[in-house]
Write a protein that holds these residues in place. Sequence first.
Motif, PDB file in Angstrom:
ATOM      1  N   UNK A 294       0.829  -1.200   0.000  1.00  0.00           N
ATOM      2  CA  UNK A 294       0.000   0.000   0.000  1.00  0.00           C
ATOM      3  C   UNK A 294       0.869   1.257   0.000  1.00  0.00           C
ATOM      4  N   UNK A 295       1.958   1.235   0.762  1.00  0.00           N
ATOM      5  CA  UNK A 295       2.877   2.376   0.778  1.00  0.00           C
ATOM      6  C   UNK A 295       3.492   2.600  -0.598  1.00  0.00           C
ATOM      7  N   UNK A 296       3.824   1.518  -1.281  1.00  0.00           N
ATOM      8  CA  UNK A 296       4.391   1.637  -2.630  1.00  0.00           C
ATOM      9  C   UNK A 296       3.361   2.225  -3.587  1.00  0.00           C
ATOM     10  N   UNK A 297       2.117   1.759  -3.507  1.00  0.00           N
ATOM     11  CA  UNK A 297       1.061   2.321  -4.371  1.00  0.00           C
ATOM     12  C   UNK A 297       0.873   3.815  -4.090  1.00  0.00           C
ATOM     13  N   UNK A 298       0.877   4.197  -2.828  1.00  0.00           N
ATOM     14  CA  UNK A 298       0.731   5.610  -2.474  1.00  0.00           C
ATOM     15  C   UNK A 298       1.917   6.432  -2.985  1.00  0.00           C
TER      16      UNK A 298
END
Length: 69
Positions: free
Chosen positions: A34-38
């Motif tokens: 999720x951090x990578x997508x953000x």
Amino acid sequence: MSIQGFSTVDRVEIAPDESEEELKEKADTLSRADEIRNFNAFHGSWVYEIEERFVEKLELRKADLVEGA
């Protein structure tokens, strides 16, 4: 140059008999994805200009950086 994170995780499956440790690892994996997508959503359209003297280092491949690869 543009920068972007990469993750192969889209979802994880959870079995009813998994331990707390296994569940925590899966939760951590999903959090990182999720951090990578953000990060990509925020920085994906940015383009960075770098000096020519740094370009050569950025063109290295994994085999150039890892011994025995």
